[in-house]
Design a protein around this motif. Structure first.
Motif, PDB file in Angstrom:
ATOM      1  N   ASN A  54       1.548 -30.917 -12.567  1.00 43.77           N
ATOM      2  CA  ASN A  54       1.790 -32.343 -12.364  1.00 43.77           C
ATOM      3  C   ASN A  54       3.066 -32.807 -13.045  1.00 43.77           C
ATOM      4  O   ASN A  54       3.589 -33.878 -12.732  1.00 43.77           O
ATOM      5  N   LEU A  57       5.488 -31.073  -9.935  1.00 44.72           N
ATOM      6  CA  LEU A  57       5.149 -31.079  -8.515  1.00 44.72           C
ATOM      7  C   LEU A  57       5.741 -32.277  -7.769  1.00 44.72           C
ATOM      8  O   LEU A  57       6.236 -32.111  -6.640  1.00 44.72           O
ATOM      9  N   ASP A  61       7.697 -32.790  -3.776  1.00 41.94           N
ATOM     10  CA  ASP A  61       6.643 -33.288  -2.891  1.00 41.94           C
ATOM     11  C   ASP A  61       7.054 -33.321  -1.426  1.00 41.94           C
ATOM     12  O   ASP A  61       6.225 -33.100  -0.531  1.00 41.94           O
ATOM     13  N   GLU A  75       0.564 -25.664  -5.454  1.00 40.55           N
ATOM     14  CA  GLU A  75      -0.838 -26.040  -5.669  1.00 40.55           C
ATOM     15  C   GLU A  75      -1.781 -24.859  -5.470  1.00 40.55           C
ATOM     16  O   GLU A  75      -2.895 -24.863  -5.996  1.00 40.55           O
TER      17      GLU A  75
END
Length: 225
Positions: A54, A57, A61, A75
């Motif tokens: 997090n 990421l 995106d 992920e």
């Protein structure tokens, strides 16, 4: 292998297994690279720290293409680690009497160009050749350093200065912001070929130059004790 992005933000991915014959799934190694200021408050020189996706990421995106889905790769990882890409000034000397350095201990390099391991292998071959030539003496280690250190110094400085293969990513970013229809309109093939040839020559990757050289260790050679 795929490399996407530029100097400040990039993604590298390549398979390290064949696809499963039933599922088509392969093990993929990927690297999400973010550049930090040199004075950033960040833990350096730690290669075993688990990362929180997090934290990075969101930067990737919208990196979803019909041929690769970067967020899905990130992920889908069972565990993610972070590590620094550390640069070091070339050492002025490796050898002290009967002790010398080789590999990353002698010439740590910014990890672009995919040649850290290959340079270490060459180190070992040249040390062997010099031991055959000079015997088990400090002179052999001095001869090894004299031959190899100038070469690895040039590789390290080229990697630091953007002289490695990765440099073309930043060229595209600088010239068109990464938006183009045909890459030949951004970087002519002749320019790409010249850049690749220059780095291959520095790093010792040129096939023509390698094939023209004699063996590092002659067949049937024996060390003088």
């Amino acid at each position: 292998m795929v490399m996407i992005g530029h100097d400040s933000l990039r993604f590298v991915a390549y398979p390290i297994s064949d696809p499963d014959p039933e599922t088509g799934i392969a093990t993929i190694n990927w690297i999400a690279e973010k550049q930090f200021p040199l004075d950033a408050d960040w833990k350096k020189e730690d290669w075993n720290r688990q990362a929180d996706i997090n934290d990075f990421l969101p930067l990737f995106d919208d990196w979803r293409f019909d041929w690769i889905d970067v967020p899905a790769l990130i992920e889908g990882a069972d565990v993610v680690y972070e590590y620094p890409m550390v640069d070091r000034d070339p050492l002025p000397r490796w050898t002290d009497g009967r002790v010398t350095l080789m590999g990353d201990a002698a010439h740590p390099t910014y990890p672009v160009g995919s040649n850290g391991a290959s340079q270490a292998i060459i180190d070992a071959r040249v040390i062997g050749a010099k031991l055959l030539e000079h015997g088990l003496t400090p002179a052999a280690l001095e001869a090894y350093e004299a031959e190899v250190r100038p070469v690895t110094t040039a590789v390290g400085l080229a990697n630091r200065a953007g002289g490695g293969p990765d440099a073309v990513l930043q060229w595209v970013e600088d010239r068109c912001g990464g938006a183009f229809d045909t890459i030949d309109d951004v970087i002519p093939r002749e320019e790409l070929a010249a850049h690749a040839a220059k780095y291959k020559s520095i790093a010792g990757f040129s096939i023509e130059e390698l094939n023209a050289r004699p063996p590092i260790i002659p067949e049937g050679a024996r060390v003088n004790r």
